[in-house]
Write an enzyme that holds these catalytic residues in place. Structure first.
Site, PDB file in Angstrom:
ATOM      1  N   ASP A  47     -37.043  27.768 -12.010  1.00  0.00           N
ATOM      2  CA  ASP A  47     -38.535  28.100 -12.650  1.00  0.00           C
ATOM      3  C   ASP A  47     -38.428  28.735 -13.983  1.00  0.00           C
ATOM      4  O   ASP A  47     -37.418  29.352 -14.432  1.00  0.00           O
ATOM      5  CB  ASP A  47     -39.120  28.960 -11.713  1.00  0.00           C
ATOM      6  CG  ASP A  47     -38.569  30.167 -11.473  1.00  0.00           C
ATOM      7  OD1 ASP A  47     -37.397  30.280 -11.205  1.00  0.00           O
ATOM      8  OD2 ASP A  47     -39.294  31.209 -11.456  1.00  0.00           O
ATOM      9  N   GLU A  99     -37.310  32.657  -9.252  1.00  0.00           N
ATOM     10  CA  GLU A  99     -36.423  33.815  -9.802  1.00  0.00           C
ATOM     11  C   GLU A  99     -37.399  34.674 -10.695  1.00  0.00           C
ATOM     12  O   GLU A  99     -37.573  35.956 -10.808  1.00  0.00           O
ATOM     13  CB  GLU A  99     -35.361  33.604 -10.608  1.00  0.00           C
ATOM     14  CG  GLU A  99     -34.585  34.635 -11.141  1.00  0.00           C
ATOM     15  CD  GLU A  99     -34.715  35.746 -12.250  1.00  0.00           C
ATOM     16  OE1 GLU A  99     -34.222  36.173 -12.658  1.00  0.00           O
ATOM     17  OE2 GLU A  99     -35.742  34.793 -13.013  1.00  0.00           O
TER      18      GLU A  99
END
Length: 416
Positions: A88, A182
């Site tokens: 991400d 994350e």
């Protein structure tokens, strides 16, 4: 530019163009992955990992991509290790429709991006170094972030695995894991620990060349809810208690010298990230960061006290909730010096001098270290993360991938 560098850069550009922005709100609510677009990059990587011949490749129900490179013949007893990077990108700056710009033979001049963004070597030492080296650098067009955090890490891992396979470089078993979310702080919430055989791992999620990160912040989020009392503004003097005013006063009285924008190195901070609400109820979302446990306890106590004093001074009420996000990984890594020692040797073999700055943030590695798998962090060559002026050095990026290849060679001496 070597063929290896061309392949490395092509991988990164392909990943950077793939939208995978996460959502902290959804992740905080327990939705992993927090956005549907994270699946797109996961599926792309799943196909590429299978094409490289990795075994057991699959995507878990929570969007973790897993695969392993089987040990070379005769090296089955080498202790396996895992490589990790995250899918991400942060949501504060758009990661949609990224248009990477490649500047070859960069001459050190000011780089002007669209919408008035500039990257200036006069204020960016790393960029000046790139100009002195006539490096190739990659930026976005200025309308989005670039996504080197952490698609550069993904590309470095994938390119090093491809090099091992194509050049038939002897290696032990290597596990590869790409995680969602994350950036939301939830990257290890649903990690498939039962599938991971490795007792050590390495994240590829750092910045400037040479950074070898073995310590990070202790991190908490604090949620403060102020409760007031609504009355008509024309009659407010008789008893209105304004929760918006309480929340504003609370934030204004946080130590200015202990904010993210006024601290560096080992200095911790208070970071107000959100204020919402109305006269009757207002909410403050605050990040607390400190490198020591004692310092963190003092910060939590200060927030409790400031919220209480603020509420009482206005005649209202305050409720505080502290939630741990991650811990400093230094203590656990110090218990496993061989994990870092191998990495230091790999840096040197790749011609890189390791330096040990503290991470002013956290990584999936800090969470994984808490879970029992010591996981230091490797640089990628990315700079100005989480901004429209984010950029990536190809020379540094290449060195990161070379460090991984050297790590594989060095790790062959470690037997189970």
């Amino acid at each position: 530019m070597t063929d290896f560098q061309k392949n490395l850069m092509e991988r990164f550009v392909r990943y950077a163009k793939t939208y995978s922005e996460s959502s902290e709100k959804n992740a905080d609510a327990g939705v992993i992955p927090s956005t549907p677009q994270e699946w797109d990059l996961a599926k792309m990587l799943e196909a590429e990992m299978k094409a490289l011949g990795l075994e057991g490749v699959h995507i878990t129900e929570n969007c973790y991509v897993y695969g392993c490179l089987k040990a070379s013949a005769g090296l089955e007893n080498v202790a396996p290790f895992a490589l990790l990077a995250h899918l991400d990108t942060v949501e504060e700056v758009s990661g949609k429709d990224v248009k990477p710009q490649i500047i070859e033979n960069y001459d050190g001049s000011v780089i002007t991006l669209s919408e008035g963004s500039k990257i200036d070597p006069a204020t960016d030492i790393a960029l000046k170094m790139a100009g002195d080296e006539r490096d190739t650098i990659i930026t976005s067009d200025g309308t989005t972030l670039l996504g080197a955090d952490d698609k550069a890490g993904i590309a470095a891992i994938m390119s090093s695995i491809a090099e091992l396979v194509e050049k038939k470089i002897p290696h032990g078993k290597i596990e590869v894991i790409f995680s969602p979310d994350e950036e939301t702080g939830h990257g290890m919430d649903k990690v498939p620990l039962d599938e991971i055989e490795s007792k050590k791992a390495y994240t590829v999620d750092g910045g400037h060349i040479g950074e070898l990160e073995t310590e990070c912040f202790n991190a908490y989020k604090s949620e403060i809810t102020f409760t007031g009392k609504s009355l008509h503004t024309g009659a407010a003097r008789s008893g209105m208690v304004n929760a918006v005013t309480m929340a504003s006063s609370f934030v204004a009285n946080l130590p200015r010298q202990e904010a993210p924008e006024t601290t560096d190195g080992y200095l911790g901070f208070y970071a107000p990230m959100e204020i919402t609400g109305s006269v009757e109820s207002a909410y403050v979302y605050l990040l607390l960061r400190d490198f020591t446990s004692e310092g963190m306890e003092k910060r939590k106590a200060f927030v409790d006290s400031l919220a209480d004093v603020t509420a009482r001074s206005f005649g209202g009420k305050a409720q505080v909730k502290h939630t741990e996000q991650y811990r400093n990984m230094k203590q656990k890594l110090d218990e496993h010096p061989e994990v870092v020692a191998n990495l230091v040797e790999a840096y040197k073999a790749a011609g890189v001098t390791p330096v040990f700055p503290p991470i002013r943030g956290g990584t999936d590695g800090s969470r994984l270290t808490e879970m029992g798998i010591p996981t230091p962090n490797i640089f990628t060559g990315g700079h100005n993360y989480h901004s429209r002026t984010e950029w990536l050095s190809l020379n540094q990026f290449t060195k990161a991938a070379q460090v991984l290849i050297e790590l594989v060679k060095i790790s062959c001496k470690d037997t189970q």
